[in-house]
Structures are given as C-alpha cells and as structure tokens.
Design a protein around this motif. Structure first.
Motif, PDB file in Angstrom:
ATOM      1  N   GLY A 187      44.227  45.784  37.689  1.00 42.51           N
ATOM      2  CA  GLY A 187      43.258  46.719  37.136  1.00 42.51           C
ATOM      3  C   GLY A 187      42.205  47.124  38.141  1.00 42.51           C
ATOM      4  N   ALA A 188      42.283  46.564  39.357  1.00 43.95           N
ATOM      5  CA  ALA A 188      41.347  46.928  40.439  1.00 43.95           C
ATOM      6  C   ALA A 188      42.171  47.232  41.685  1.00 43.95           C
ATOM      7  CB  ALA A 188      40.349  45.801  40.678  1.00 43.95           C
ATOM      8  N   ALA A 189      42.468  46.216  42.477  1.00 40.06           N
ATOM      9  CA  ALA A 189      43.279  46.442  43.675  1.00 40.06           C
ATOM     10  C   ALA A 189      44.720  46.787  43.317  1.00 40.06           C
ATOM     11  CB  ALA A 189      43.241  45.197  44.563  1.00 40.06           C
ATOM     12  N   LEU A 190      45.236  46.204  42.245  1.00 38.75           N
ATOM     13  CA  LEU A 190      46.621  46.419  41.836  1.00 38.75           C
ATOM     14  C   LEU A 190      46.684  47.026  40.440  1.00 38.75           C
ATOM     15  CD1 LEU A 190      48.182  42.992  42.946  1.00 38.75           C
ATOM     16  CD2 LEU A 190      48.187  45.149  44.215  1.00 38.75           C
ATOM     17  N   PRO A 191      47.691  47.857  40.176  1.00 38.05           N
ATOM     18  CA  PRO A 191      47.858  48.373  38.809  1.00 38.05           C
ATOM     19  C   PRO A 191      48.368  47.272  37.889  1.00 38.05           C
ATOM     20  CG  PRO A 191      49.695  49.066  40.178  1.00 38.05           C
ATOM     21  CD  PRO A 191      48.717  48.378  41.092  1.00 38.05           C
ATOM     22  N   TRP A 192      48.116  47.431  36.585  1.00 42.57           N
ATOM     23  CA  TRP A 192      48.654  46.472  35.620  1.00 42.57           C
ATOM     24  C   TRP A 192      50.179  46.611  35.584  1.00 42.57           C
ATOM     25  CZ3 TRP A 192      45.544  42.846  33.741  1.00 42.57           C
ATOM     26  CH2 TRP A 192      44.178  43.100  33.694  1.00 42.57           C
ATOM     27  N   PRO A 193      50.920  45.500  35.612  1.00 41.19           N
ATOM     28  CA  PRO A 193      52.385  45.588  35.554  1.00 41.19           C
ATOM     29  C   PRO A 193      52.866  46.003  34.169  1.00 41.19           C
ATOM     30  CG  PRO A 193      51.698  43.300  35.495  1.00 41.19           C
ATOM     31  CD  PRO A 193      50.457  44.107  35.744  1.00 41.19           C
ATOM     32  N   ALA A 194      54.125  46.426  34.097  1.00 37.91           N
ATOM     33  CA  ALA A 194      54.705  46.821  32.811  1.00 37.91           C
ATOM     34  C   ALA A 194      54.813  45.615  31.896  1.00 37.91           C
ATOM     35  CB  ALA A 194      56.080  47.442  33.033  1.00 37.91           C
ATOM     36  N   GLN A 195      54.585  45.843  30.608  1.00 38.98           N
ATOM     37  CA  GLN A 195      54.665  44.769  29.636  1.00 38.98           C
ATOM     38  C   GLN A 195      56.116  44.506  29.257  1.00 38.98           C
ATOM     39  OE1 GLN A 195      50.715  46.604  27.641  1.00 38.98           O
ATOM     40  NE2 GLN A 195      51.908  45.319  26.284  1.00 38.98           N
TER      41      GLN A 195
ATOM     42  N   ALA B 107      35.552  42.812  28.944  1.00 38.60           N
ATOM     43  CA  ALA B 107      34.729  41.620  28.754  1.00 38.60           C
ATOM     44  C   ALA B 107      35.308  40.767  27.640  1.00 38.60           C
ATOM     45  CB  ALA B 107      33.300  42.024  28.413  1.00 38.60           C
ATOM     46  N   GLY B 108      35.403  39.465  27.880  1.00 37.90           N
ATOM     47  CA  GLY B 108      35.917  38.546  26.878  1.00 37.90           C
ATOM     48  C   GLY B 108      37.409  38.312  26.961  1.00 37.90           C
ATOM     49  N   ALA B 109      38.150  39.169  27.669  1.00 41.81           N
ATOM     50  CA  ALA B 109      39.601  39.001  27.811  1.00 41.81           C
ATOM     51  C   ALA B 109      39.906  38.029  28.948  1.00 41.81           C
ATOM     52  CB  ALA B 109      40.270  40.345  28.067  1.00 41.81           C
ATOM     53  N   LEU B 110      41.095  37.414  28.886  1.00 39.90           N
ATOM     54  CA  LEU B 110      41.517  36.461  29.895  1.00 39.90           C
ATOM     55  C   LEU B 110      42.846  36.885  30.493  1.00 39.90           C
ATOM     56  CD1 LEU B 110      40.859  33.103  27.959  1.00 39.90           C
ATOM     57  CD2 LEU B 110      39.370  34.149  29.680  1.00 39.90           C
ATOM     58  N   VAL B 111      43.083  36.504  31.738  1.00 47.19           N
ATOM     59  CA  VAL B 111      44.394  36.659  32.365  1.00 47.19           C
ATOM     60  C   VAL B 111      44.829  35.293  32.877  1.00 47.19           C
ATOM     61  CG1 VAL B 111      44.062  39.068  33.035  1.00 47.19           C
ATOM     62  CG2 VAL B 111      43.377  37.247  34.612  1.00 47.19           C
ATOM     63  N   VAL B 112      46.144  35.077  32.860  1.00 48.10           N
ATOM     64  CA  VAL B 112      46.704  33.863  33.458  1.00 48.10           C
ATOM     65  C   VAL B 112      47.650  34.310  34.560  1.00 48.10           C
ATOM     66  CG1 VAL B 112      47.911  31.705  33.070  1.00 48.10           C
ATOM     67  CG2 VAL B 112      46.586  32.721  31.204  1.00 48.10           C
ATOM     68  N   LEU B 113      47.292  33.993  35.798  1.00 42.93           N
ATOM     69  CA  LEU B 113      48.099  34.342  36.960  1.00 42.93           C
ATOM     70  C   LEU B 113      49.010  33.165  37.303  1.00 42.93           C
ATOM     71  CD1 LEU B 113      45.380  36.002  39.222  1.00 42.93           C
ATOM     72  CD2 LEU B 113      46.756  37.045  37.419  1.00 42.93           C
ATOM     73  N   VAL B 114      50.275  33.454  37.542  1.00 42.03           N
ATOM     74  CA  VAL B 114      51.235  32.423  37.917  1.00 42.03           C
ATOM     75  C   VAL B 114      51.780  32.774  39.294  1.00 42.03           C
ATOM     76  CG1 VAL B 114      53.323  31.180  37.266  1.00 42.03           C
ATOM     77  CG2 VAL B 114      51.840  32.132  35.487  1.00 42.03           C
ATOM     78  N   ASP B 115      51.420  31.961  40.276  1.00 42.01           N
ATOM     79  CA  ASP B 115      51.780  32.244  41.675  1.00 42.01           C
ATOM     80  C   ASP B 115      51.376  33.657  42.065  1.00 42.01           C
ATOM     81  OD1 ASP B 115      52.777  29.719  42.140  1.00 42.01           O
ATOM     82  OD2 ASP B 115      54.835  30.257  41.621  1.00 42.01           O
TER      83      ASP B 115
ATOM     84  N   LYS C 255      51.173  36.309  40.253  1.00 47.71           N
ATOM     85  CA  LYS C 255      51.675  37.348  39.361  1.00 47.71           C
ATOM     86  C   LYS C 255      51.043  37.203  37.982  1.00 47.71           C
ATOM     87  CE  LYS C 255      55.925  36.129  39.771  1.00 47.71           C
ATOM     88  NZ  LYS C 255      57.406  36.102  39.614  1.00 47.71           N
ATOM     89  N   LEU C 256      50.887  38.333  37.292  1.00 49.94           N
ATOM     90  CA  LEU C 256      50.309  38.304  35.953  1.00 49.94           C
ATOM     91  C   LEU C 256      51.320  37.724  34.969  1.00 49.94           C
ATOM     92  CD1 LEU C 256      47.902  39.010  34.171  1.00 49.94           C
ATOM     93  CD2 LEU C 256      48.915  41.255  33.806  1.00 49.94           C
ATOM     94  N   GLY C 257      50.950  36.583  34.362  1.00 48.15           N
ATOM     95  CA  GLY C 257      51.831  35.950  33.390  1.00 48.15           C
ATOM     96  C   GLY C 257      51.466  36.293  31.963  1.00 48.15           C
ATOM     97  N   LEU C 258      50.170  36.163  31.635  1.00 49.25           N
ATOM     98  CA  LEU C 258      49.693  36.419  30.278  1.00 49.25           C
ATOM     99  C   LEU C 258      48.385  37.188  30.317  1.00 49.25           C
ATOM    100  CD1 LEU C 258      50.206  32.904  28.604  1.00 49.25           C
ATOM    101  CD2 LEU C 258      51.710  34.899  28.387  1.00 49.25           C
ATOM    102  N   PHE C 259      48.173  38.018  29.317  1.00 51.79           N
ATOM    103  CA  PHE C 259      46.891  38.683  29.092  1.00 51.79           C
ATOM    104  C   PHE C 259      46.450  38.338  27.681  1.00 51.79           C
ATOM    105  CE2 PHE C 259      44.279  42.107  27.420  1.00 51.79           C
ATOM    106  CZ  PHE C 259      43.330  42.273  28.420  1.00 51.79           C
ATOM    107  N   VAL C 260      45.273  37.730  27.561  1.00 52.80           N
ATOM    108  CA  VAL C 260      44.743  37.301  26.269  1.00 52.80           C
ATOM    109  C   VAL C 260      43.603  38.235  25.891  1.00 52.80           C
ATOM    110  CG1 VAL C 260      43.789  35.376  24.939  1.00 52.80           C
ATOM    111  CG2 VAL C 260      45.306  34.922  26.897  1.00 52.80           C
ATOM    112  N   GLU C 261      43.780  38.994  24.821  1.00 54.34           N
ATOM    113  CA  GLU C 261      42.740  39.922  24.399  1.00 54.34           C
ATOM    114  C   GLU C 261      41.517  39.168  23.904  1.00 54.34           C
ATOM    115  OE1 GLU C 261      44.280  42.773  21.639  1.00 54.34           O
ATOM    116  OE2 GLU C 261      45.209  43.954  23.239  1.00 54.34           O
ATOM    117  N   ARG C 262      40.375  39.834  23.921  1.00 59.29           N
ATOM    118  CA  ARG C 262      39.123  39.222  23.488  1.00 59.29           C
ATOM    119  C   ARG C 262      39.283  38.676  22.072  1.00 59.29           C
ATOM    120  NH1 ARG C 262      33.016  41.731  23.860  1.00 59.29           N
ATOM    121  NH2 ARG C 262      31.990  40.094  22.694  1.00 59.29           N
ATOM    122  N   GLY C 263      38.880  37.420  21.896  1.00 59.09           N
ATOM    123  CA  GLY C 263      39.035  36.768  20.607  1.00 59.09           C
ATOM    124  C   GLY C 263      40.344  36.020  20.491  1.00 59.09           C
TER     125      GLY C 263
ATOM    126  N   GLY D 155      52.702  39.436  27.177  1.00 57.93           N
ATOM    127  CA  GLY D 155      53.485  38.800  28.217  1.00 57.93           C
ATOM    128  C   GLY D 155      54.030  39.826  29.196  1.00 57.93           C
ATOM    129  N   PHE D 156      54.398  39.362  30.372  1.00 56.59           N
ATOM    130  CA  PHE D 156      54.845  40.269  31.431  1.00 56.59           C
ATOM    131  C   PHE D 156      56.118  39.766  32.100  1.00 56.59           C
ATOM    132  CE2 PHE D 156      50.419  40.921  30.654  1.00 56.59           C
ATOM    133  CZ  PHE D 156      50.280  42.294  30.660  1.00 56.59           C
TER     134      PHE D 156
END
Length: 366
Positions: free
Chosen positions: A258-266, A281-289, A291-299, A305-306
């Motif tokens: 979402g900054a240096a890199l585009p969001w990958p396809a879901q 704000a309030g959302a979480l990401v889980v990077l695995v090595d 790479k984007l593994g999970l995106f957790v929406e606020r709340g 998944g990706f």
C-alpha cells in the motif's frame, strides 16, 4: 519493541523528552497521533492546517500562550467556562488540529475508552454535605482531560530546513525511499519536493539512487549502508527453514504494501469487491517471509487471505495470536475471505494457534 510497556511512554512524556501531537480524527472517538523528540520537534511537527477556530478555542489558546501548562480546572477558570463537556470538546478539537498537547497519555487513553461522540463525564462526588456538595465539579476534571495542557511548539518556518529534516527522517524510517512511501506519509509538497531534496543528497554523496525494489523505477533512494544490508539478505529459497511471520499495524512503515508495493491479489476475487486491504488505522497485516499472508480489518471481524501455503498460514496465525496476547487485546473473527471462518483454512490455522470456537466465529483474548 520487545517487552514494551505503556509506562515507558508515560515516563518519556512526563519528563519532557517526547511530545505527542494530534493529526486528525478517525471514526470511533479515535484519531491520528504522532510522537516527536522534544529537541527536534520544530522540525518534525506538521505545520498547522489554519482551520478556523471558535471563540472558546481562541480563549483556550490565549490562556496557554503565556507559557507553562494548565490542569483542566485551571483552564476552565481561565477561560470562564462552566460547561465541562463543551470545554472538553473544544479542547480535543484543538488537539486533533495539532495545536495543543498534554504531558501524559492518560487523557488519550481515556478518550479511546469513551463512547463515540460522547466523552466520559467527570465522576460524581458523593453528597456528604447536601446537594451543593454533590454538584461541585471534580477538581481533576473528566478522565479524558487529565494531566496538564500546553501549546505545541511552532513548526520550523524555513521550508528548506524542514525539507532536509523530512528527507532524513524518511531515510531513517523506510531505508529505501520510493514514491509510494512518500505519498503514504501525506507530506506537504509530495514526492516532487522530496525528490529535489534527495537529488541534492545524491550530489553530495549522502545517498544512492537506483533500482532497489523491482518494478518501481529508478526514482528510489537509499544510503550506502542500507544498500549493503539489502545485498546481505539475498538468499535462495529454503524449503526446510520454517516460515518467519511478523504481525504489524497496517499503517506501520515496516509494512511495504500500500506504499512501496501494491497490495497483492486476494485469494477470493468475489470477496475482493466488498473488502479490500488498505493502510487503515486499526487494521493489521501479517507478513510471512516478507510476503503478505493475512490482512485483519479493524475490529477483526473479517480476515483476508492471499494464497499462503498451509505452513505459511500456520506461522501467520501463530504470529497474530502472539501479538494479541502480548498486547492483552482481544480479537473476534467471523469471516475469512467472505465465508464463515470456522471450517476454512484460515479458521483451522487460527484454531490451532489458540483461538476459541464460538457460535459467532473464533475468539481470542490476551
């Protein structure tokens, strides 16, 4: 930061080493907050927006302009206000405009715990001596007005000095500066201003320009030390090595998506039309090595998944659960890629990581 405790930040703000400032409101009685070292605050504080102020707000600013800091009751006496809730609203409007601050994080934490659009009222005083005693306001004021209020320092007026300081801050924060990273910061002047300053840095030998991140063009800047460090991380894929997962705030500079890199396809295209990842704000990401593994929406109600493998999902779920426990938070997940979470691959990984099964979905309390 390992073993972080809120007390650490309280000590820094109370001692005057660190200043916090508001930077705009968010839904849910929330807002953007930035931290600044006191000695360089003039270089890092954003310039005031110039928003129009009310008569009461001008009275507050005039009272604080003499220097020093005021407790809430001192401030209400200084401006002649008898409406605590009205004064509190005006006070926090000035906070989010980046004009005033407090010497502690206590009022901010109280504000986050208040009902949206309705700040917590002051605690009632027991009527030991009749109704008059019970009607007296608390000397400390409402919980979301605790501590001492003061004006923020003025921002550095010289645009050149501020530009150099901003470029140095971006290099420290991101390592490799790209157009997307600058745009995500919302810096006044945008990438064109940052490019001019970084170009001068390059001429002076302070940074290098090149193709550091694939697909983002040559308008990327990094110091020599960062370039050497990037080369040290180059390695061949190792199928035997367990995946390394890291849970971050979606807005964290360490999250490149979402900054240096585009969001990958879901992994589910139909669901992508309704729920999309973002630096929210309030959302979480889980990077695995990396790479984007999970995106957790606020709340936490929805997780995206990706296309992570089972091993990667297991690592991502364990990292997410550890982050919730570490912060003593809570997370309740109902949907995974648009489906009821229980029975999905993501749901199975979360259950193995310690999430409890409930009729509404999966839940974890720190």
């Amino acid at each position: 930061m390992k073993d972080y405790s809120p007390v650490m930040l309280d000590e820094l703000t109370a001692s005057g080493e660190v200043i916090w400032s508001g930077g705009g409101t968010l839904p849910g009685n929330d807002g953007w907050v930035s931290l600044h070292l006191a000695e360089t605050a003039a270089l890092t504080l954003p310039e005031p927006t110039g928003a129009e102020t009310s008569e009461l707000q001008r009275s507050i600013l005039a009272s604080l302009a003499g220097g020093g800091a005021f407790f809430f009751r001192q401030l209400s006496n200084a401006v002649g206000s008898t409406d605590d809730q009205g004064l509190l609203r005006e006070l926090w409007d000035l906070v989010w405009e980046g004009l005033i601050t407090n010497d502690t994080f206590t009022p901010l934490r109280a504000m986050l715990g208040a009902t949206p659009n309705r700040p917590r009222s002051a605690p009632r005083t027991r009527a030991y001596r009749g109704r008059a005693r019970a009607a007296m306001p608390s000397q400390s004021g409402p919980p979301s007005a605790a501590g001492r209020w003061s004006l923020l320092p003025l921002a550095e007026p010289d645009a050149t000095v501020r530009g150099v300081a901003t470029a140095e801050q971006l290099l420290e924060r991101y390592g490799v500066i790209t157009r997307g990273a600058v745009m995500s910061e919302g810096i006044r002047g945008g990438f064109s201003l940052a490019y001019r300053v970084l170009g001068r840095f390059e001429e002076a030998g302070r940074v290098r320009r090149g193709y550091f991140v694939e697909g983002l063009g040559a308008a990327q800047f990094a110091t020599g030390a960062i370039v050497d460090r990037l080369r040290s991380f180059a390695r061949e894929p190792d199928s035997e090595r367990p995946p390394f997962a890291l849970t971050l705030a979606a807005t964290d500079p360490a999250n490149p998506y979402g900054a240096a890199l585009p969001w990958p396809a879901q992994s589910t295209d139909d669901h992508a039309k309704k729920h999309r990842p973002g630096r929210k704000a309030g959302a979480l990401v889980v990077l695995v090595d990396g790479k984007l593994g999970l995106f957790v929406e606020r709340g936490g109600k929805t997780i995206l998944g990706f296309g992570a493998s089972p091993r990667e999902l297991t690592a991502a779920a364990e990292s997410l659960a550890a982050a919730i426990r570490r912060t003593h938070g809570r997370l309740k997940v109902e949907l995974a890629d648009g489906e009821f979470v229980i029975g999905t691959p993501i749901g199975g990984a979360l259950a193995e990581a310690g999430f409890d099964v409930t009729p509404q979905g999966l839940r974890l309390r720190g």
